[in-house]
Design an enzyme around this catalytic site. Structure first.
Site, short mmCIF file in Angstrom:
data_model
loop_
_atom_site.label_atom_id
_atom_site.label_comp_id
_atom_site.label_asym_id
_atom_site.label_seq_id
_atom_site.Cartn_x
_atom_site.Cartn_y
_atom_site.Cartn_z
N VAL A 11 -8.89 -3.14 0.53
CA VAL A 11 -8.59 -3.28 1.95
C VAL A 11 -9.69 -4.06 2.67
CG1 VAL A 11 -8.32 -2.02 4.10
CG2 VAL A 11 -7.20 -1.19 2.04
N ASP A 30 -21.11 -3.59 1.24
CA ASP A 30 -20.69 -2.61 0.24
C ASP A 30 -21.94 -1.97 -0.36
OD1 ASP A 30 -17.73 -2.35 -1.33
OD2 ASP A 30 -19.48 -1.43 -2.27
N THR A 122 -7.48 4.85 5.43
CA THR A 122 -6.51 5.88 5.82
C THR A 122 -7.24 7.20 5.93
OG1 THR A 122 -4.81 4.67 4.69
CG2 THR A 122 -4.37 6.98 5.11
N LEU A 153 -1.16 -2.75 4.43
CA LEU A 153 -1.12 -3.81 3.41
C LEU A 153 -0.56 -3.27 2.10
CD1 LEU A 153 -4.75 -5.20 3.95
CD2 LEU A 153 -2.67 -5.82 5.18
N ASN A 211 3.49 6.01 5.43
CA ASN A 211 3.43 6.07 3.96
C ASN A 211 4.28 7.22 3.42
OD1 ASN A 211 1.92 3.83 3.64
ND2 ASN A 211 0.10 4.86 2.84
N LEU A 253 14.44 0.80 -1.57
CA LEU A 253 15.58 1.55 -2.13
C LEU A 253 15.79 1.15 -3.58
CD1 LEU A 253 18.23 1.59 0.76
CD2 LEU A 253 16.99 3.54 -0.20
N HIS A 254 14.70 0.71 -4.26
CA HIS A 254 14.80 0.39 -5.69
C HIS A 254 14.44 1.64 -6.49
CE1 HIS A 254 15.15 -3.79 -4.63
NE2 HIS A 254 14.01 -3.77 -4.01
N ALA A 255 15.45 2.17 -7.21
CA ALA A 255 15.16 3.34 -8.06
C ALA A 255 14.25 2.90 -9.21
CB ALA A 255 16.47 3.88 -8.62
N CYS A 263 -2.22 4.69 -2.61
CA CYS A 263 -1.90 5.17 -1.27
C CYS A 263 -0.82 6.23 -1.21
CB CYS A 263 -1.55 3.98 -0.39
SG CYS A 263 -2.98 2.92 -0.18
C1 UDX Z 1 -9.38 2.29 0.99
C2 UDX Z 1 -8.99 3.74 0.95
O1 UDX Z 1 -9.16 4.19 -0.42
C3 UDX Z 1 -7.55 3.94 1.32
O2 UDX Z 1 -7.36 5.33 1.61
C4 UDX Z 1 -7.18 3.20 2.55
O3 UDX Z 1 -5.75 3.16 2.60
C5 UDX Z 1 -7.71 1.79 2.57
O4 UDX Z 1 -9.12 1.73 2.24
P1 UDX Z 1 -9.37 0.65 -0.99
O5 UDX Z 1 -9.93 -0.54 -0.29
O6 UDX Z 1 -8.43 0.46 -2.13
O7 UDX Z 1 -8.61 1.61 0.01
O8 UDX Z 1 -10.64 1.50 -1.46
P2 UDX Z 1 -11.54 1.10 -2.70
O9 UDX Z 1 -10.83 0.09 -3.53
O10 UDX Z 1 -11.98 2.39 -3.26
O11 UDX Z 1 -12.76 0.33 -1.99
C6 UDX Z 1 -13.67 1.05 -1.20
C7 UDX Z 1 -14.98 0.23 -1.22
O12 UDX Z 1 -15.92 0.86 -0.38
C8 UDX Z 1 -15.58 0.19 -2.63
O13 UDX Z 1 -15.89 -1.15 -2.92
C9 UDX Z 1 -16.86 1.03 -2.51
O14 UDX Z 1 -17.92 0.53 -3.32
C10 UDX Z 1 -17.18 0.88 -1.05
N1 UDX Z 1 -17.99 1.98 -0.51
C11 UDX Z 1 -17.64 3.28 -0.78
C12 UDX Z 1 -19.10 1.67 0.32
O15 UDX Z 1 -19.40 0.52 0.55
N2 UDX Z 1 -19.83 2.70 0.85
C13 UDX Z 1 -19.54 4.00 0.59
O16 UDX Z 1 -20.24 4.88 1.08
C14 UDX Z 1 -18.40 4.30 -0.25
C1 UDX Z 2 1.87 0.97 0.13
C2 UDX Z 2 2.53 0.69 1.46
O1 UDX Z 2 3.69 -0.13 1.24
C3 UDX Z 2 1.56 -0.05 2.39
O2 UDX Z 2 2.16 -0.25 3.64
C4 UDX Z 2 0.30 0.81 2.54
O3 UDX Z 2 -0.66 0.15 3.35
C5 UDX Z 2 -0.32 1.09 1.19
O4 UDX Z 2 0.64 1.71 0.32
P1 UDX Z 2 1.29 -0.28 -2.09
O5 UDX Z 2 1.05 1.12 -2.56
O6 UDX Z 2 0.25 -1.30 -2.32
O7 UDX Z 2 1.58 -0.25 -0.48
O8 UDX Z 2 2.61 -0.84 -2.82
P2 UDX Z 2 4.17 -0.69 -2.52
O9 UDX Z 2 4.76 -2.02 -2.69
O10 UDX Z 2 4.41 0.03 -1.26
O11 UDX Z 2 4.69 0.24 -3.74
C6 UDX Z 2 4.23 1.55 -3.81
C7 UDX Z 2 4.89 2.19 -5.01
O12 UDX Z 2 6.28 2.42 -4.75
C8 UDX Z 2 4.82 1.36 -6.29
O13 UDX Z 2 4.56 2.22 -7.38
C9 UDX Z 2 6.21 0.78 -6.41
O14 UDX Z 2 6.59 0.56 -7.76
C10 UDX Z 2 7.06 1.89 -5.80
N1 UDX Z 2 8.32 1.42 -5.23
C11 UDX Z 2 8.29 0.59 -4.15
C12 UDX Z 2 9.51 1.86 -5.79
O15 UDX Z 2 9.52 2.59 -6.78
N2 UDX Z 2 10.68 1.44 -5.23
C13 UDX Z 2 10.71 0.61 -4.15
O16 UDX Z 2 11.80 0.26 -3.69
C14 UDX Z 2 9.48 0.18 -3.60
#
Ligand code: UDX
Ligand code: UDX
Length: 445
Positions: A11, A30, A122, A153, A211, A253-255, A263
């Site tokens: 993110v 970071d 989140t 995202l 979500n 709605l994809h099974a 997330c």
């Molecule tokens: C994160 C959250 O996990 C998710 O709940 C939210 O939806 C979006 O932000 P993500 O970016 O995937 O998602 O997290 P992650 O991939 O774990 O990256 C977090 C980054 O923060 C890592 O690079 C980690 O090294 C860094 N970090 C963590 C810091 O810089 N300082 C800290 O104290 C802890």
């Molecule tokens: C999700 C949310 O879409 C996004 O808005 C939020 O910020 C982070 O979490 P992400 O988890 O990256 O994004 O992927 P997404 O495309 O939403 O798919 C999530 C999971 O649902 C995947 O395992 C995907 O395979 C599954 N999925 C998605 C289904 O099984 N059927 C669908 O129709 C859509």
């Protein structure tokens, strides 16, 4: 604006690069020094289509910087985004906010001048209140506004989702913060993306509710798919038929084998816990979580049934390991539960994934990691499509059939139809649709 993005994960890095592309000056911070060093060498630690070019362009244009020095970045910024991980806490499923609070304490000491602190990770309802309390306790003189700015995202399409959002949600109560955040998102605003200002706690709940609803929608169609399987109905026809109602919408709605990722599983569980703690349980979301957990494990049973009820000593080829295509993210991927369950029943597992193999190696044991789909199929008694990568959408079944021990295809993403493979002697099994007429024992060598 001068922006500090604390946390350079999926993110933080995408958000930072997109904000820099809007013309802001962004410093991605970071705590992981290797990650920052790699970013300075233009090495992007995650697989996200288009991200490497976007980071390179903005770093070259001196709009994007990388640092481990949080204090310096915060001291020079008008806006500080907190985008560190909020993983599920071991055991109880609550969101682990220790990283968020650790960053809040560091930020408090580094603030100079009026600064907006925006949580992008989140975080459960009320976290913004706690972040503000921490900052004011550590630095009572700080001129700060703490706001909530959740992201929506999707991995694999994160840049597009950032630049063309359905809405930007900003939870705040401070007018100066409103002016600053309007300026941050002005380029999107001009694109007519609605800037939705809400109370801070509303913004926090919007993220979780969104979500959880999407997870619920997926579990709904997955259960309808199970009903279709016992009634000979095609779930894809049902999806299309209900999705054309614009009150329902055709997306999500994809099974399939159940949802994974960093997330949906974590956020739906955290919301369930928050609601339970507040004495207002969300029973629909509780059921969504239970359905999804059982489904991922249940998929192995579908493979075993397709193999005639027993996989002991048989080879099963898994195509796709990541939780969805166009990512290298293995977090909560259905493949992990499926492979474990098959191995528990004595299957020999071969696997191929276009981007997830490196991450998968540290999560799976006794799996033969193959070069490509055809290598994975060598000697296999069944071929299972778990993740719908484009690379698996036009497989040469003639070639696959010759490589396999028996011609059984289990398509957990409904990429194919039985008529695509029946002519080549394959027994075909999928989700929410009738199995192919061929019985596994008839499947010719
Ligand atoms: C994160 C959250 O996990 C998710 O709940 C939210 O939806 C979006 O932000 P993500 O970016 O995937 O998602 O997290 P992650 O991939 O774990 O990256 C977090 C980054 O923060 C890592 O690079 C980690 O090294 C860094 N970090 C963590 C810091 O810089 N300082 C800290 O104290 C802890
Ligand atoms: C999700 C949310 O879409 C996004 O808005 C939020 O910020 C982070 O979490 P992400 O988890 O990256 O994004 O992927 P997404 O495309 O939403 O798919 C999530 C999971 O649902 C995947 O395992 C995907 O395979 C599954 N999925 C998605 C289904 O099984 N059927 C669908 O129709 C859509």
């Amino acid at each position: 604006m001068r922006i500090a993005m604390i946390g350079s994960g999926y993110v933080g890095l995408v958000s930072g690069a997109c904000l820099a592309d809007f013309g802001h000056e962004v410093t991605c911070v970071d705590s992981n020094a290797e990650k920052i060093a790699a970013l300075k060498r233009n090495e992007i630690p995650i697989y996200e289509p288009g991200l490497d070019q976007l980071v390179k362009d903005n770093a070259t244009a001196a709009r994007m910087f990388f640092s481990t020095d949080l204090a310096a970045a915060v001291g020079n910024s008008d806006v500080v985004f907190i985008a560190v991980g909020t993983p599920s806490r071991r055991g109880d499923g609550h969101a682990d906010l220790s990283y968020v609070y650790a960053v809040a304490r560091e930020v408090a000491l580094a603030l100079k001048g009026f600064t907006v602190v925006a949580t992008k990770s989140t975080v459960p309802l009320g976290t913004g209140d706690e972040v503000e309390r921490i900052i004011r306790e550590i630095n009572p003189a700080a001129d700060v506004a703490v706001v909530s700015n959740p992201e929506f995202l999707r991995e694999g399409s994160a840049i597009g989702d950032f630049k063309k959002p359905d809405r930007i949600v900003i939870g705040l109560s401070d007018d100066r913060a409103r002016a600053v955040m309007t300026e941050v998102y002005r380029p999107l605003y001009l694109n007519q993306a609605p800037l939705l200002f809400t109370a801070r706690r509303s913004a926090e709940l919007i993220k979780y509710a969104a979500n959880a609803f999407l997870a619920l929608k997926i579990s709904f169609i997955n259960e309808i798919a199970d009903l279709c399987e016992v009634t000979g109905v095609d779930v894809q026809e049902v999806s299309r038929g209900i999705g054309l109602d614009n009150r329902i919408g055709s997306k999500f709605l994809h099974a399939g084998p159940g949802y994974g990722g960093s997330c949906f599983p974590k956020d739906s569980l955290a919301l369930v816990k928050t609601a339970q703690d507040l004495g207002s349980p969300l029973r629909l979301v509780e059921t969504t979580v239970a359905i999804n957990d059982q489904r991922k494990r249940g998929m192995a049973r579908k493979v075993i049934a397709a193999c005639g009820g027993n996989v002991r000593g048989k080879t099963v080829a898994i195509l796709g390991l990541t939780f969805k295509p166009n990512t290298d993210d293995m977090r909560e991927a259905p493949s992990l539960s499926i492979i474990q369950a098959l191995q528990d029943q004595g299957a020999i597992v071969r696997a191929y994934d276009p981007a997830g193999m490196a991450a998968a190696r540290s999560l799976l044991n006794d799996v033969h990691f193959s070069e490509n789909a055809y290598d994975a199929a060598a000697g296999a008694h069944a071929l299972v499509v778990v993740t719908e990568w484009d690379a698996f959408r036009a497989l040469d079944f003639n070639r696959l059939g010759k490589a396999m021990a028996t011609r059984i295809l289990v398509d957990l993403r409904n990429v194919y139809r039985s008529q695509d493979v029946a002519g080549l002697g394959f027994a075909y099994f999928s989700i929410g649709r009738p199995a192919s007429p061929l019985e596994p024992k008839q499947a010719p060598k």
